[in-house]
Design a protein around this motif. Structure first.
Motif, short mmCIF file in Angstrom:
data_model
loop_
_atom_site.label_atom_id
_atom_site.label_comp_id
_atom_site.label_asym_id
_atom_site.label_seq_id
_atom_site.Cartn_x
_atom_site.Cartn_y
_atom_site.Cartn_z
N THR A 92 38.37 39.09 39.53
CA THR A 92 39.42 38.92 38.49
C THR A 92 39.63 40.23 37.76
N PHE A 93 38.27 40.85 37.31
CA PHE A 93 38.38 42.21 36.58
C PHE A 93 38.76 43.26 37.43
N LEU A 94 38.54 43.10 38.72
CA LEU A 94 39.05 44.32 39.68
C LEU A 94 40.66 44.14 39.73
N PHE A 95 41.40 42.77 39.89
CA PHE A 95 42.57 42.68 39.63
C PHE A 95 43.16 43.19 38.46
N LEU A 148 32.66 49.06 41.40
CA LEU A 148 31.19 48.69 41.18
C LEU A 148 30.90 47.31 41.02
N TYR A 149 31.29 46.75 39.90
CA TYR A 149 31.15 45.66 39.24
C TYR A 149 31.34 44.44 40.58
N ASN A 150 32.41 44.54 41.06
CA ASN A 150 32.74 43.79 42.20
C ASN A 150 31.87 43.93 43.61
N GLN A 151 31.42 44.95 43.76
CA GLN A 151 30.70 45.38 44.96
C GLN A 151 29.01 44.63 44.52
N VAL A 152 28.72 44.95 43.40
CA VAL A 152 27.31 44.36 43.01
C VAL A 152 27.20 42.96 42.70
N VAL A 153 28.12 42.24 41.81
CA VAL A 153 28.00 41.20 41.38
C VAL A 153 28.72 40.05 42.62
N PHE A 203 42.84 40.10 32.58
CA PHE A 203 41.97 40.39 31.56
C PHE A 203 41.44 39.27 30.99
N ILE A 204 42.44 38.39 30.28
CA ILE A 204 42.36 37.27 29.48
C ILE A 204 41.44 36.20 30.10
N HIS A 205 41.82 36.05 31.47
CA HIS A 205 41.05 35.13 32.50
C HIS A 205 39.54 35.59 32.39
N THR A 206 39.36 36.73 32.53
CA THR A 206 38.12 37.19 32.55
C THR A 206 37.27 37.04 31.16
#
Length: 184
Positions: free
Chosen positions: A122-125, A110-115, A163-166
């Protein structure tokens, strides 16, 4: 908010240390419990997506399909290893982990779809790497196949890196917040 991030990273670190004790029941329970807590905190941190979900019909459909597919896979995985459980508590923990991972996956999609930003990708990965890591560790334990532990290690290492990159992408975080505010 930074205390929450440090807490999540600490839980992931303790979870990976518990892999060394995964051969006994207590190590596996610690691994699953710490995973549930860390993933649950991440879901809480991303609750800002719920308001956007109600406005985006495509995101609702994608999220719904993702949840249905993950629940189907969770059911199949649990059925495969059902005879290996050390009791009903362990089975309940694994089912809880599966539900929380499914929710986290839905939030990531959802986060990747919307934003649709580099940070959301990166969060999705991160989420998909952690799902691969968790499924591999459980399969390695229940099928006694050490190869799955290597997949677990690679998935967890890549996932924590994402996660750290995000977390460190402060500029991307500000842009994402501004975009979410404009959508509401």
């Amino acid at each position: 908010m930074r205390i929450l991030i440090v807490t999540i990273l600490g839980m992931f670190l303790l979870r990976e240390i518990s892999v060394f004790y995964y051969g006994n029941s207590l190590g596996q329970i610690a691994y699953i419990t710490l995973g549930c807590l860390a993933y649950g905190l991440i879901c809480v941190k991303r609750l800002d997506m719920i308001q956007v979900l109600a406005r985006d019909k495509i995101a609702i459909i994608c999220t719904f399909l993702f949840v249905i597919l993950n629940l189907f896979m969770l059911n199949e995985l649990i059925r495969m290893v059902k005879d290996s459980y050390d009791g009903s508590f362990q089975a309940s923990l694994i089912f809880l982990l599966g539900i929380i991972i499914t929710l986290l996956g839905a939030v990531a999609v959802l986060y990747n779809q919307v934003v649709n930003s580099d940070r959301s990708l990166t969060f999705l990965f991160f989420v998909f790497c952690m799902i691969i890591s968790d499924v591999s560790s459980l399969l390695g334990y229940y099928f006694n196949m050490r190869f799955f532990y290597y997949i677990d290690f690679v998935g967890a290492t890549l996932g924590l890196s994402f996660f750290i990159h995000t977390v460190l992408d402060v500029r991307g975080e500000r842009e994402d917040k501004e975009l979410l505010k404009s959508m509401l």
